[in-house]
Design a protein around this motif. Sequence first.
Motif, short mmCIF file in Angstrom:
data_model
loop_
_atom_site.label_atom_id
_atom_site.label_comp_id
_atom_site.label_asym_id
_atom_site.label_seq_id
_atom_site.Cartn_x
_atom_site.Cartn_y
_atom_site.Cartn_z
N UNK A 189 0.84 -1.21 0.00
CA UNK A 189 0.00 0.00 0.00
C UNK A 189 0.86 1.25 0.00
N UNK A 190 1.97 1.18 0.77
CA UNK A 190 2.84 2.35 0.82
C UNK A 190 3.38 2.68 -0.57
N UNK A 191 3.66 1.65 -1.34
CA UNK A 191 4.15 1.87 -2.70
C UNK A 191 3.10 2.61 -3.53
N UNK A 192 1.84 2.20 -3.42
CA UNK A 192 0.77 2.88 -4.15
C UNK A 192 0.65 4.32 -3.67
N UNK A 193 0.75 4.52 -2.36
CA UNK A 193 0.66 5.88 -1.82
C UNK A 193 1.78 6.76 -2.37
N UNK A 194 2.98 6.20 -2.48
CA UNK A 194 4.10 6.96 -3.06
C UNK A 194 3.85 7.25 -4.54
N UNK A 195 3.31 6.28 -5.25
CA UNK A 195 3.05 6.46 -6.69
C UNK A 195 1.99 7.53 -6.95
N UNK A 228 -16.65 6.01 -5.87
CA UNK A 228 -17.44 4.91 -5.28
C UNK A 228 -18.82 4.86 -5.93
N UNK A 229 -19.36 6.03 -6.27
CA UNK A 229 -20.65 6.06 -6.95
C UNK A 229 -20.54 5.52 -8.38
N UNK A 230 -19.43 5.80 -9.04
CA UNK A 230 -19.21 5.23 -10.38
C UNK A 230 -19.13 3.71 -10.30
N UNK A 231 -18.56 3.22 -9.23
CA UNK A 231 -18.52 1.77 -9.00
C UNK A 231 -19.93 1.22 -8.83
N UNK A 232 -20.74 1.94 -8.05
CA UNK A 232 -22.13 1.52 -7.84
C UNK A 232 -22.92 1.48 -9.14
N UNK A 233 -22.63 2.45 -10.01
CA UNK A 233 -23.37 2.56 -11.26
C UNK A 233 -23.24 1.28 -12.11
N UNK A 234 -22.13 0.61 -11.99
CA UNK A 234 -21.92 -0.64 -12.74
C UNK A 234 -22.99 -1.66 -12.38
N UNK A 257 -14.51 -5.11 -16.65
CA UNK A 257 -13.41 -4.17 -16.90
C UNK A 257 -13.70 -2.81 -16.27
N UNK A 258 -14.96 -2.39 -16.34
CA UNK A 258 -15.34 -1.13 -15.68
C UNK A 258 -15.16 -1.22 -14.18
N UNK A 259 -15.51 -2.37 -13.61
CA UNK A 259 -15.35 -2.55 -12.17
C UNK A 259 -13.88 -2.45 -11.77
N UNK A 260 -13.01 -3.06 -12.57
CA UNK A 260 -11.57 -2.97 -12.28
C UNK A 260 -11.11 -1.52 -12.26
N UNK A 261 -11.58 -0.74 -13.24
CA UNK A 261 -11.17 0.67 -13.29
C UNK A 261 -11.69 1.45 -12.10
N UNK A 283 -9.84 0.68 -9.03
CA UNK A 283 -8.57 1.41 -9.11
C UNK A 283 -8.74 2.87 -8.74
N UNK A 284 -9.78 3.51 -9.26
CA UNK A 284 -10.02 4.92 -8.94
C UNK A 284 -10.26 5.11 -7.44
#
Length: 115
Positions: free
Chosen positions: A1-7, A34-40, A58-62, A65-66
């Motif tokens: 997680x720290x790596x993602x936080x740094x990125x 989170x709402x975009x995730x719900x929309x799926x 694929x939309x869920x993966x994105x 990620x967001x």
Amino acid sequence: MKSLQNQVAAFAKERDWEKYHSPKNLAMALSVEASELLEIFLWLTDKESQDLPEDKLNGLKEEIGDVMIYLANLANKFGLDPIECAREKLEINKRKYPANLVRGSGSATILYTQS
Ligand SMILES: [Mg+2]
């Protein structure tokens, strides 16, 4: 997680977007994602939601990620580790909802009415 936080911190810095990343804006962006995730899942039956077609998967993966990106950005603002926050909250939930009291009872509805 720290790596993602740094990125995500480097990503924002390289684009000079840190000026837009107030905690308020990051929290709002997290909620939007989170709402975009719900929309799926909107209007799907329970069964359809368990077997997503490839385009929705694929939309869920994105969107996952967001959500993670904005969560990492928000945690950075307060020097927090989201994984550690989740572990600490899980321990709180274990004490709040003992398995022997809530097992099979539709999550915590019984205990909600007690507090
Ligand atoms: Mg999104």
